[in-house]
Each structure stands twice: as C-alpha cells, then as structure tokens.
Design a protein around this motif. Structure first.
Motif, PDB file in Angstrom:
ATOM      1  N   TYR A  65       0.840  -1.206   0.000  1.00  0.00           N
ATOM      2  CA  TYR A  65       0.000   0.000   0.000  1.00  0.00           C
ATOM      3  C   TYR A  65       0.876   1.257   0.000  1.00  0.00           C
ATOM      4  CZ  TYR A  65      -3.638  -3.292   1.623  1.00  0.00           C
ATOM      5  OH  TYR A  65      -4.510  -4.341   1.745  1.00  0.00           O
ATOM      6  N   ASP A  66       0.460   2.274  -0.745  1.00  0.00           N
ATOM      7  CA  ASP A  66       1.225   3.527  -0.841  1.00  0.00           C
ATOM      8  C   ASP A  66       0.897   4.442   0.345  1.00  0.00           C
ATOM      9  OD1 ASP A  66       2.686   5.744  -1.593  1.00  0.00           O
ATOM     10  OD2 ASP A  66       1.257   6.401  -3.120  1.00  0.00           O
ATOM     11  N   VAL A  67       1.341   4.018   1.514  1.00  0.00           N
ATOM     12  CA  VAL A  67       1.095   4.809   2.722  1.00  0.00           C
ATOM     13  C   VAL A  67       2.371   4.812   3.562  1.00  0.00           C
ATOM     14  CG1 VAL A  67      -1.365   4.245   2.796  1.00  0.00           C
ATOM     15  CG2 VAL A  67       0.241   2.815   4.041  1.00  0.00           C
ATOM     16  N   ALA A  68       2.431   5.713   4.530  1.00  0.00           N
ATOM     17  CA  ALA A  68       3.569   5.724   5.450  1.00  0.00           C
ATOM     18  C   ALA A  68       3.660   4.351   6.124  1.00  0.00           C
ATOM     19  CB  ALA A  68       3.378   6.821   6.492  1.00  0.00           C
ATOM     20  N   PRO A  69       4.906   3.829   6.351  1.00  0.00           N
ATOM     21  CA  PRO A  69       5.051   2.467   6.894  1.00  0.00           C
ATOM     22  C   PRO A  69       4.384   2.276   8.252  1.00  0.00           C
ATOM     23  CG  PRO A  69       7.215   3.541   6.573  1.00  0.00           C
ATOM     24  CD  PRO A  69       6.183   4.460   6.008  1.00  0.00           C
ATOM     25  N   ASN A  70       4.198   3.374   8.995  1.00  0.00           N
ATOM     26  CA  ASN A  70       3.563   3.250  10.320  1.00  0.00           C
ATOM     27  C   ASN A  70       2.112   3.756  10.334  1.00  0.00           C
ATOM     28  OD1 ASN A  70       4.088   5.924   9.936  1.00  0.00           O
ATOM     29  ND2 ASN A  70       4.861   6.324  11.995  1.00  0.00           N
ATOM     30  N   ALA A  71       1.497   3.882   9.148  1.00  0.00           N
ATOM     31  CA  ALA A  71       0.117   4.397   9.081  1.00  0.00           C
ATOM     32  C   ALA A  71      -0.846   3.414   9.741  1.00  0.00           C
ATOM     33  CB  ALA A  71      -0.290   4.600   7.627  1.00  0.00           C
ATOM     34  N   PRO A  72      -1.739   3.909  10.603  1.00  0.00           N
ATOM     35  CA  PRO A  72      -2.766   3.032  11.163  1.00  0.00           C
ATOM     36  C   PRO A  72      -3.794   2.671  10.080  1.00  0.00           C
ATOM     37  CG  PRO A  72      -2.521   5.069  12.452  1.00  0.00           C
ATOM     38  CD  PRO A  72      -1.805   5.269  11.162  1.00  0.00           C
ATOM     39  N   LEU A  73      -4.120   1.385   9.997  1.00  0.00           N
ATOM     40  CA  LEU A  73      -5.121   0.921   9.032  1.00  0.00           C
ATOM     41  C   LEU A  73      -6.361   0.434   9.779  1.00  0.00           C
ATOM     42  CD1 LEU A  73      -3.039  -1.209   6.469  1.00  0.00           C
ATOM     43  CD2 LEU A  73      -3.260   1.275   6.634  1.00  0.00           C
ATOM     44  N   ALA A  74      -7.478   0.411   9.072  1.00  0.00           N
ATOM     45  CA  ALA A  74      -8.724  -0.086   9.665  1.00  0.00           C
ATOM     46  C   ALA A  74      -9.483  -0.902   8.634  1.00  0.00           C
ATOM     47  CB  ALA A  74      -9.591   1.076  10.138  1.00  0.00           C
ATOM     48  N   ILE A  75     -10.300  -1.816   9.154  1.00  0.00           N
ATOM     49  CA  ILE A  75     -11.267  -2.527   8.318  1.00  0.00           C
ATOM     50  C   ILE A  75     -12.604  -1.819   8.514  1.00  0.00           C
ATOM     51  CG2 ILE A  75     -12.435  -4.720   7.878  1.00  0.00           C
ATOM     52  CD1 ILE A  75      -9.471  -4.900   7.365  1.00  0.00           C
ATOM     53  N   MET A  76     -13.194  -1.394   7.405  1.00  0.00           N
ATOM     54  CA  MET A  76     -14.492  -0.715   7.459  1.00  0.00           C
ATOM     55  C   MET A  76     -15.532  -1.656   6.856  1.00  0.00           C
ATOM     56  SD  MET A  76     -15.121   3.151   6.120  1.00  0.00           S
ATOM     57  CE  MET A  76     -14.304   4.156   7.319  1.00  0.00           C
ATOM     58  N   VAL A  77     -16.511  -2.041   7.652  1.00  0.00           N
ATOM     59  CA  VAL A  77     -17.539  -2.978   7.193  1.00  0.00           C
ATOM     60  C   VAL A  77     -18.862  -2.218   7.083  1.00  0.00           C
ATOM     61  CG1 VAL A  77     -18.725  -5.163   7.636  1.00  0.00           C
ATOM     62  CG2 VAL A  77     -16.356  -4.860   8.406  1.00  0.00           C
ATOM     63  N   ILE A  78     -19.425  -2.223   5.880  1.00  0.00           N
ATOM     64  CA  ILE A  78     -20.714  -1.540   5.702  1.00  0.00           C
ATOM     65  C   ILE A  78     -21.827  -2.513   6.084  1.00  0.00           C
ATOM     66  CG2 ILE A  78     -21.122  -2.187   3.282  1.00  0.00           C
ATOM     67  CD1 ILE A  78     -22.054   0.748   2.856  1.00  0.00           C
ATOM     68  N   SER A  79     -22.955  -1.964   6.501  1.00  0.00           N
ATOM     69  CA  SER A  79     -24.116  -2.799   6.827  1.00  0.00           C
ATOM     70  C   SER A  79     -25.218  -2.511   5.812  1.00  0.00           C
ATOM     71  CB  SER A  79     -24.632  -2.468   8.230  1.00  0.00           C
ATOM     72  OG  SER A  79     -25.232  -1.178   8.205  1.00  0.00           O
ATOM     73  N   ASP A  80     -26.314  -3.223   5.956  1.00  0.00           N
ATOM     74  CA  ASP A  80     -27.505  -2.956   5.143  1.00  0.00           C
ATOM     75  C   ASP A  80     -28.539  -2.132   5.921  1.00  0.00           C
ATOM     76  OD1 ASP A  80     -26.697  -4.400   2.794  1.00  0.00           O
ATOM     77  OD2 ASP A  80     -27.093  -6.259   3.861  1.00  0.00           O
ATOM     78  N   ARG A  81     -28.121  -1.594   7.098  1.00  0.00           N
ATOM     79  CA  ARG A  81     -29.069  -0.783   7.883  1.00  0.00           C
ATOM     80  C   ARG A  81     -29.493   0.443   7.081  1.00  0.00           C
ATOM     81  NH1 ARG A  81     -25.155  -1.884  11.894  1.00  0.00           N
ATOM     82  NH2 ARG A  81     -24.262   0.201  11.750  1.00  0.00           N
ATOM     83  N   ILE A  82     -30.696   0.914   7.371  1.00  0.00           N
ATOM     84  CA  ILE A  82     -31.147   2.157   6.723  1.00  0.00           C
ATOM     85  C   ILE A  82     -31.468   3.191   7.778  1.00  0.00           C
ATOM     86  CG2 ILE A  82     -33.544   1.275   6.457  1.00  0.00           C
ATOM     87  CD1 ILE A  82     -32.921   3.223   3.660  1.00  0.00           C
ATOM     88  N   SER A  83     -30.807   4.348   7.646  1.00  0.00           N
ATOM     89  CA  SER A  83     -31.087   5.442   8.579  1.00  0.00           C
ATOM     90  C   SER A  83     -31.748   6.583   7.809  1.00  0.00           C
ATOM     91  CB  SER A  83     -29.790   5.935   9.239  1.00  0.00           C
ATOM     92  OG  SER A  83     -29.075   6.747   8.335  1.00  0.00           O
ATOM     93  N   ALA A  84     -32.654   7.257   8.479  1.00  0.00           N
ATOM     94  CA  ALA A  84     -33.277   8.458   7.917  1.00  0.00           C
ATOM     95  C   ALA A  84     -33.802   9.264   9.091  1.00  0.00           C
ATOM     96  CB  ALA A  84     -34.419   8.080   6.974  1.00  0.00           C
ATOM     97  N   PHE A  85     -33.702  10.575   8.991  1.00  0.00           N
ATOM     98  CA  PHE A  85     -34.110  11.460  10.091  1.00  0.00           C
ATOM     99  C   PHE A  85     -33.388  11.055  11.388  1.00  0.00           C
ATOM    100  CE2 PHE A  85     -37.857  11.337   7.187  1.00  0.00           C
ATOM    101  CZ  PHE A  85     -37.785  12.659   6.763  1.00  0.00           C
ATOM    102  N   ASP A  86     -32.094  10.676  11.251  1.00  0.00           N
ATOM    103  CA  ASP A  86     -31.233  10.346  12.410  1.00  0.00           C
ATOM    104  C   ASP A  86     -31.703   9.133  13.201  1.00  0.00           C
ATOM    105  OD1 ASP A  86     -29.305  12.388  12.045  1.00  0.00           O
ATOM    106  OD2 ASP A  86     -30.735  13.844  12.810  1.00  0.00           O
ATOM    107  N   CYS A  87     -32.464   8.242  12.578  1.00  0.00           N
ATOM    108  CA  CYS A  87     -32.896   7.002  13.245  1.00  0.00           C
ATOM    109  C   CYS A  87     -32.646   5.820  12.313  1.00  0.00           C
ATOM    110  CB  CYS A  87     -34.389   7.047  13.572  1.00  0.00           C
ATOM    111  SG  CYS A  87     -34.818   8.267  14.818  1.00  0.00           S
ATOM    112  N   ILE A  88     -32.479   4.638  12.919  1.00  0.00           N
ATOM    113  CA  ILE A  88     -32.358   3.394  12.151  1.00  0.00           C
ATOM    114  C   ILE A  88     -33.738   2.740  12.097  1.00  0.00           C
ATOM    115  CG2 ILE A  88     -31.226   1.139  12.037  1.00  0.00           C
ATOM    116  CD1 ILE A  88     -29.176   3.316  11.837  1.00  0.00           C
ATOM    117  N   TRP A  89     -34.151   2.308  10.888  1.00  0.00           N
ATOM    118  CA  TRP A  89     -35.495   1.760  10.685  1.00  0.00           C
ATOM    119  C   TRP A  89     -35.423   0.266  10.387  1.00  0.00           C
ATOM    120  CZ3 TRP A  89     -39.428   5.195  11.576  1.00  0.00           C
ATOM    121  CH2 TRP A  89     -39.037   6.533  11.675  1.00  0.00           C
ATOM    122  N   HIS A  90     -36.513  -0.457  10.671  1.00  0.00           N
ATOM    123  CA  HIS A  90     -36.558  -1.899  10.404  1.00  0.00           C
ATOM    124  C   HIS A  90     -37.906  -2.265   9.790  1.00  0.00           C
ATOM    125  CE1 HIS A  90     -38.486  -1.542  14.348  1.00  0.00           C
ATOM    126  NE2 HIS A  90     -39.097  -2.684  14.089  1.00  0.00           N
ATOM    127  N   GLY A  91     -37.974  -3.504   9.262  1.00  0.00           N
ATOM    128  CA  GLY A  91     -39.185  -3.924   8.563  1.00  0.00           C
ATOM    129  C   GLY A  91     -39.829  -5.149   9.183  1.00  0.00           C
TER     130      GLY A  91
END
Length: 367
Positions: free
Chosen positions: A47-73
């Motif tokens: 990876y083209d980053v500084a050798p000591n760069a902190p990395l993270a795993i970002m996992v997206i969900s299928d949640r849906i938010s609207a009007f600052d709330c999470i909704w379900h079905g």
C-alpha cells in the motif's frame, strides 16, 4: 435462506483482530487494526502509505437510517437487502473514475469483499462539504420562506422549485460539534460560510489556509465528474455531500483526499432525467424513503422537528415498516448501482461468514 439472513444488520461483532473498541456509525463499523497487523499488511500488500500508518477494516451494513434514526421492517428484516453492496459498489466506481481523471486519492486501500474496505487513518476536515446544482429539499423550504443568504452566498429572486441553480453552490456545514469558533453555533450540522472557514481554518483541521481552495476545487471536480457520468446513464446529479481528510503517503508527503462514500444514494440526490424532462421527480436516492416515512406516519412533524427526537426514536423502534417499502428501497439502490457500474449487484447468502473467511484466509486478521 430467508431474506433476513441475506441482510448484514449487525456489523460490529465480527472476530476481526483489534485492540481498540469497534466504532459503529449509522451504517458502517470501523475496526482499527493493531500496529503489527497494519505494518504487516502495508508491507505484504504494498500500500502507498507511510510504513507506520494506522489501518482499519471498514464494514458496511444494510441498515437504513433516515431522520437520524435506524429503521426496520416486518418479518425480522433489520435492513435493506443489497443496500450495503450497492453503496460500496457506487463509491468504488466513482473513486476509480476520480483516479482516471487525475483527481485526488481516497482513503480506501483495498476492497477484499463487496461489503468491506481496508482504509488508512486520515485527519478529517471537520466540514460536511455540500454541493448543490438544483434548488430543492431544505434549501427550497428556506428559500420559499424568504431566506436568501445561504452560507454567505446571496441567492437571486425568482428561483423555482426543483430547477437548476444559476451556479454550482457550495454550502458547507459543520461535521460534529465544534467549540470556540466565533460565529459558529456549538451544534452538529450547522451551516457555515467561507469566511468562517478562512478565519478559523485550523479549527476545521486545515493544515494551511491555502488548502481551503484545494478542498473547494476537489469538491467541484468530484461533483462534475460524477454529474457527467450520471448524465451518460440518463440521471441528474442534484446535490451531494463529500468529506475530506489528510493522509501521508509512502514518501512522507501530506495530501488532501476524499473520505467516506461519494456520490451514493445515501449522500446525494439523484433524479431520473427522462421523468424530469416530462415534469416529474423520480428519486433514485434515499430521498424516496424519506418521503415514504413522511407520508406513512400521521404526524410528519415528529420526523422534521429536532425537538421531538424522543418521539421520533420511539417511532423507529416500535414500528416495523411494510416489507414492500424496504424492498422498494432495495430496488432503487441496486438499480442505480447497476446503472452506474454496469455490473449486477448480487446478494450474499451469508455475508458475515464470507467476510470472516476472506479476512482470515487472505489477510490473516481473524482470531
């Protein structure tokens, strides 16, 4: 295989090796890797980053938010099938297009799975960079009540609802609650002017005053690249939100990059061009879901009035939405993703297990 099984609703409980708390947002969860794992992956993957760069795993969900709330079905459905994969696919497509057009990089280093990004830590600019090509939504509501000053920009008289603005407008707001900035209220998502930013650039995390112009250029360039590409598939890019931050590359140079998602139905309004030319608005973004919610509940003020947040949270918690409403969102998101990328969005049968298998076998990140 039930529909609920194909939805990744909870994404902060994966056995990814980390020594920090998992940060869970409305839609994404972030797992910060250990120093050892970060440095190992930077070496192994080049990876083209500084050798000591902190990395993270970002996992997206299928949640849906609207009007600052999470909704379900109904039926135990805790999200929208295909939504996460559609959002990631669209962002990935735009980031690739930005690279091809010589724009700035993004924080994404690797895409191991349709729901997963490997990212580098960035120093975020504390601004929601909003760009508008049409007057609609909250801006139209304020304009129709007589407001003419938006983020220090004076709008002319005689503008019409849902019509193109005279110029591409940049209407930034605060990202998070910023304290001690003269003239800027201490609240999240407050509109700010360019002079607010210029007079307090360090408080917004800019490294230099000159970088304000760089961020504005990247915002306009990114908007125009996406707008032109969407026009090719008969879609109108109405408005959007970008986020920016600083990273250091392998040579030690600090640079401003795009962060988070770009040009998605969650962060943008996208209209169908043919329908628009015939005088109607067909939303290919989350705006359609917001409108559904406003029509679904008898008292829409609960959703629009920030002072009624406890009632709003109760609405979201206590009401399972009709299945067809969430499937309509699913169809909107997957259809626009397929239009943009030219590739089908396929639903995983067991997304969580797939992620664990890939991160274990190919990245050595599962305990």
């Amino acid at each position: 295989m039930s529909l609920a099984d194909q939805v990744l609703a909870v994404n902060d409980d994966l056995p990814i090796r980390t020594n920090k708390p998992v940060h869970s947002g409305k839609v994404r969860s972030v797992y910060w890797l250990t120093e050892e794992d970060s440095q190992r992956l930077i070496k192994e993957k080049g990876y083209d980053v500084a050798p000591n760069a902190p990395l993270a795993i970002m996992v997206i969900s299928d949640r849906i938010s609207a009007f600052d709330c999470i909704w379900h079905g109904e039926g135990g459905l805790k999200g929208v099938p295909g939504k996460g994969a559609a959002l990631n696919a669209i962002s990935n497509h735009w980031f690739d297009l930005f690279k091809k057009n010589g724009l700035a990089d993004s924080h994404i280093l690797d895409i191991p799975h349709p729901l997963v990004w490997i990212v580098q830590k960035a120093k975020p600019i504390m601004i929601e960079a909003i760009c508008r090509k049409y007057i609609t939504g909250s801006m139209w509501r304020a304009y129709s009540k007589g407001e003419r000053d938006f983020c220090g920009i004076e709008l002319p008289e005689g503008l019409e609802k849902d019509k193109q603005l005279p110029d591409l407008l940049m209407t930034p707001s605060t990202k998070g609650i910023l304290k001690g900035i003269p003239g800027v209220p201490e609240a999240d998502d407050v509109n700010i002017s360019r002079s607010n930013i210029e007079e307090n650039y360090a408080a917004f995390n800019f490294s230099s005053a000159d970088d304000i112009a760089v961020y504005e250029t990247l915002l306009k360039q990114g908007f125009n690249v996406i707008s032109n590409a969407l026009a090719d598939v008969d879609q109108i890019f109405v408005d959007t939100k970008f986020e920016f931050g600083y990273v250091t590359d392998a040579s030690g140079r600090e640079k401003l990059i795009y962060m988070d998602e770009v040009g998605t139905p969650d962060s943008s309004r996208i209209w169908d061009q043919q329908a628009y030319l015939q005088g109607s608005i067909v939303e290919n973004s989350k705006e359609g879901f917001r409108q559904f919610l406003l029509n679904h509940f008898p008292d829409p003020d609960i959703l629009l009035n920030k002072e009624r947040m406890p009632e709003r949270e109760a609405l979201a918690r206590d009401n399972a939405l009709p299945l067809d409403a969430l499937m309509s969102v699913s169809n909107t998101y997957t259809a626009i993703a397929e239009k943009v990328t030219g590739r089908p969005i396929t639903l995983s049968d067991n997304p969580k297990q797939e992620i664990i298998d890939i991160l274990g076998a190919h990245y050595g990140l599962i305990d």
